[in-house]
Motif scaffolding. Structure first.
Motif, PDB file in Angstrom:
ATOM      1  N   SER A   1       0.800  -1.232   0.000  1.00 36.10           N
ATOM      2  CA  SER A   1       0.000   0.000   0.000  1.00 36.10           C
ATOM      3  C   SER A   1       0.834   1.285   0.000  1.00 36.10           C
ATOM      4  N   PRO A   2       1.948   1.373   0.745  1.00 35.24           N
ATOM      5  CA  PRO A   2       2.735   2.613   0.660  1.00 35.24           C
ATOM      6  C   PRO A   2       3.289   2.853  -0.748  1.00 35.24           C
ATOM      7  N   ILE A   3       3.755   1.793  -1.391  1.00 39.10           N
ATOM      8  CA  ILE A   3       4.332   1.923  -2.732  1.00 39.10           C
ATOM      9  C   ILE A   3       3.262   2.327  -3.743  1.00 39.10           C
ATOM     10  N   LEU A   4       2.135   1.588  -3.735  1.00 40.55           N
ATOM     11  CA  LEU A   4       1.068   1.880  -4.696  1.00 40.55           C
ATOM     12  C   LEU A   4       0.436   3.237  -4.422  1.00 40.55           C
ATOM     13  N   SER A   5       0.348   3.617  -3.163  1.00 45.75           N
ATOM     14  CA  SER A   5      -0.218   4.921  -2.821  1.00 45.75           C
ATOM     15  C   SER A   5       0.657   6.059  -3.333  1.00 45.75           C
ATOM     16  N   ALA A   6       1.971   5.866  -3.208  1.00 45.83           N
ATOM     17  CA  ALA A   6       2.887   6.885  -3.709  1.00 45.83           C
ATOM     18  C   ALA A   6       2.784   7.009  -5.226  1.00 45.83           C
ATOM     19  N   ILE A   7       2.676   5.870  -5.907  1.00 44.33           N
ATOM     20  CA  ILE A   7       2.501   5.885  -7.366  1.00 44.33           C
ATOM     21  C   ILE A   7       1.183   6.552  -7.732  1.00 44.33           C
ATOM     22  N   ALA A   8       0.133   6.247  -6.963  1.00 35.81           N
ATOM     23  CA  ALA A   8      -1.183   6.843  -7.218  1.00 35.81           C
ATOM     24  C   ALA A   8      -1.148   8.358  -7.041  1.00 35.81           C
ATOM     25  N   ASP A   9      -0.446   8.817  -6.008  1.00 39.40           N
ATOM     26  CA  ASP A   9      -0.325  10.263  -5.794  1.00 39.40           C
ATOM     27  C   ASP A   9       0.469  10.924  -6.907  1.00 39.40           C
ATOM     28  N   TYR A  10       1.551  10.258  -7.326  1.00 43.83           N
ATOM     29  CA  TYR A  10       2.397  10.849  -8.367  1.00 43.83           C
ATOM     30  C   TYR A  10       1.663  10.920  -9.705  1.00 43.83           C
ATOM     31  N   THR A  11       0.911   9.862 -10.032  1.00 48.96           N
ATOM     32  CA  THR A  11       0.230   9.821 -11.327  1.00 48.96           C
ATOM     33  C   THR A  11      -1.139  10.494 -11.307  1.00 48.96           C
ATOM     34  N   GLY A  12      -1.698  10.681 -10.114  1.00 45.72           N
ATOM     35  CA  GLY A  12      -3.047  11.244 -10.014  1.00 45.72           C
ATOM     36  C   GLY A  12      -4.130  10.234 -10.324  1.00 45.72           C
ATOM     37  N   ASN A  13      -3.793   8.937 -10.280  1.00 48.72           N
ATOM     38  CA  ASN A  13      -4.743   7.876 -10.647  1.00 48.72           C
ATOM     39  C   ASN A  13      -5.283   7.132  -9.430  1.00 48.72           C
ATOM     40  N   LYS A  14      -5.543   7.853  -8.366  1.00 53.09           N
ATOM     41  CA  LYS A  14      -5.973   7.230  -7.126  1.00 53.09           C
ATOM     42  C   LYS A  14      -7.270   6.428  -7.295  1.00 53.09           C
ATOM     43  N   LYS A  15      -8.218   6.975  -8.028  1.00 57.48           N
ATOM     44  CA  LYS A  15      -9.492   6.279  -8.191  1.00 57.48           C
ATOM     45  C   LYS A  15      -9.314   4.958  -8.929  1.00 57.48           C
ATOM     46  N   ARG A  16      -8.384   4.907  -9.887  1.00 61.40           N
ATOM     47  CA  ARG A  16      -8.161   3.679 -10.635  1.00 61.40           C
ATOM     48  C   ARG A  16      -7.632   2.571  -9.722  1.00 61.40           C
ATOM     49  N   PHE A  17      -6.750   2.937  -8.800  1.00 63.02           N
ATOM     50  CA  PHE A  17      -6.240   1.953  -7.844  1.00 63.02           C
ATOM     51  C   PHE A  17      -7.360   1.479  -6.927  1.00 63.02           C
ATOM     52  N   MET A  18      -8.181   2.393  -6.480  1.00 62.74           N
ATOM     53  CA  MET A  18      -9.314   2.045  -5.622  1.00 62.74           C
ATOM     54  C   MET A  18     -10.259   1.093  -6.348  1.00 62.74           C
ATOM     55  N   GLN A  19     -10.519   1.356  -7.622  1.00 59.25           N
ATOM     56  CA  GLN A  19     -11.385   0.479  -8.414  1.00 59.25           C
ATOM     57  C   GLN A  19     -10.773  -0.908  -8.571  1.00 59.25           C
ATOM     58  N   PHE A  20      -9.465  -0.958  -8.821  1.00 56.51           N
ATOM     59  CA  PHE A  20      -8.804  -2.259  -8.987  1.00 56.51           C
ATOM     60  C   PHE A  20      -8.994  -3.128  -7.751  1.00 56.51           C
ATOM     61  N   PHE A  21      -8.735  -2.572  -6.576  1.00 57.98           N
ATOM     62  CA  PHE A  21      -8.855  -3.363  -5.350  1.00 57.98           C
ATOM     63  C   PHE A  21     -10.313  -3.694  -5.045  1.00 57.98           C
ATOM     64  N   CYS A  22     -11.214  -2.795  -5.366  1.00 51.30           N
ATOM     65  CA  CYS A  22     -12.638  -3.070  -5.199  1.00 51.30           C
ATOM     66  C   CYS A  22     -13.063  -4.280  -6.027  1.00 51.30           C
TER      67      CYS A  22
END
Length: 436
Positions: free
Chosen positions: A77-98
């Motif tokens: 989660s720390p790694i993916l969260s940092a990538i999500a913040d850098y890319t601005g794709n937070k919702k896409r990560f949330m959808q993937f895990f959902c």
């Protein structure tokens, strides 16, 4: 689609609705129907099962599986969260895990016996990763969809939605499990398996309301191609910044200590009530429902209290009540004539502070964050803290119980963790948490 303004009622309701969507997992799968189904399916041969060529006791295998899922989430989660913040794709990560979680829950439908044990274990792990993984990104939206003065009520609203939705679906599932003839079902295994399908469909279906309205790339970031390397760099920068945030570090320390108590009680209360207090399954289910229903009131009530006396004082109040609950559980006598009434009273007390401590903790952390665009990365530290607390708490609970041959002593130890959390909160510098 027009972007909804921060603080708007529609945006807040859409965010909170994800709690309605995914909380059915934590109640139906993690707490009520699946553990009972798993126990019944694997109870032959004194509960001894074989997985990956190794022999386990059924409850031990399930416990190891969940611990493994928490470890995976804590690592990624720390790694993916940092990538999500850098890319601005937070919702896409949330959808993937959902989708990972909901599809995995539906796959449990095919877990029909010991011969398909691998399905039960593998998809239990993946469902847990999906649930907790999506929550990291969901929580991190709080400072982006609500202003600081709104966050206590908004956080509470999410938990209230979650408790309400999960109780409704669980109630229906329990009727189906206990009275299958009402639905024309003859196979005793089928009602529980249908429940797993319903949870996955409910989770994925209602999540679409949240995904439709939640913004993506709030800060309009335009990432470069080497986003993985930049994600690690982002994580390192947040970690360095975190070391200079004294109040934030103290809060995370306190959160760790009292989460050991809260999460362990949530996960293992059922085992304690059945084994130590000898409460039958039907009454245990009533206790679980009672906790969820009262938690709705608790989340609402304590969000209002926090507006009057502040977040830290409110948290200390809930922790003090948790300590009292631990001692009440420790002292309760299974031979008492009023054992049922006592257990129901404890269940109601847990419900009152369960929703409160979870919702206030989330909003307090959100308010303590510095001005930043890296909300997902910061909330990943919050999530890792909770997951490590779960692993430690469940381990200590089992270890103390094994050494002393009594789970009562485990409850006493948990009270000490609540006390440590209370003490650490007292070291936080006084700060108004209604605005940044």
């Amino acid at each position: 689609m027009a972007t909804l303004e921060k603080g708007s009622k529609k945006l807040i309701n859409a965010w909170a609705f994800y709690d309605w969507a995914n909380s059915v997992y934590s109640l139906v799968i993690a707490t009520a129907v699946f553990p009972i189904y798993y126990e019944s399916i694997t109870s032959e041969n004194d509960g001894i099962v074989n997985f990956l060529g190794t022999t386990f006791h059924n409850s031990t295998l399930l416990s190891y599986s969940l611990s493994f899922s928490f470890l995976i989430v804590a690592l990624i989660s720390p790694i993916l969260s940092a990538i999500a913040d850098y890319t601005g794709n937070k919702k896409r990560f949330m959808q993937f895990f959902c989708y990972l979680g909901s599809l995995s829950v539906m796959s449990l439908f095919f877990f029909t016996g010991k011969e398909t044990l691998w399905i039960g274990i593998v998809f239990t792990i993946l469902a847990s990763i999906g649930f907790w993984g999506s929550f990291v990104f969901y929580n991190s939206y709080l400072p982006e969809i609500a202003y600081p003065e709104q966050q206590d009520r908004v956080s509470a609203k999410g938990f209230m939605y979650g408790y309400t939705g999960s109780v409704l679906l669980l109630a229906f599932n329990l009727v189906m499990v206990m009275k299958p003839e009402l639905f024309g079902i003859e196979d005793p295994k089928l009602p529980a398996r249908i429940s797993f399908l319903m949870v996955g469909i409910w989770w994925m279906g209602f999540a679409q309301i949240t995904f439709y309205h939640l913004p993506n790339n709030v800060y309009h970031k335009k990432p470069e191609k080497d986003f993985i390397f930049k994600g690690f760099k982002e994580l390192n920068e947040v970690f360095k910044a975190l070391k200079n945030q004294i109040n934030l570090k103290l809060f995370l320390s306190a959160f760790f200590f009292y989460s050991v108590g809260v999460q362990t009680i949530i996960l293992l209360l059922g085992i304690y009530v059945k084994k130590e207090l000898e409460i039958e399954t039907s009454k245990l289910i009533i206790i679980i429902l009672l906790i969820q229903i009262v938690a709705i009131l608790g989340a609402f009530l304590f969000s209002r209290i926090s507006e009057k006396i502040g977040n830290i004082r409110t948290l200390k109040l809930t922790i003090a009540i948790w300590c009292i609950i631990c001692f009440a559980i420790f002292l309760i006598n299974s031979k008492s004539e009023s054992i049922d009434l006592q257990v129901y009273a404890i269940g109601a007390s847990i419900g009152m502070v369960l929703g409160a401590i979870q919702s206030i903790s989330r909003s307090t952390y959100s308010k303590l964050l510095p001005e930043t665009e890296d909300h997902a990365t910061y909330f990943s530290f919050y999530d890792v803290t909770e997951k490590v607390a779960i692993v430690l708490g469940t381990f200590i609970f089992g270890l103390v119980g094994a050494i002393s041959d009594s789970l009562r002593n485990s409850i006493f130890i948990l009270a000490l963790f609540f006390l440590l959390g209370y003490i650490v909160l007292g070291f936080m510098k006084k700060r108004e948490l209604t605005s940044k």
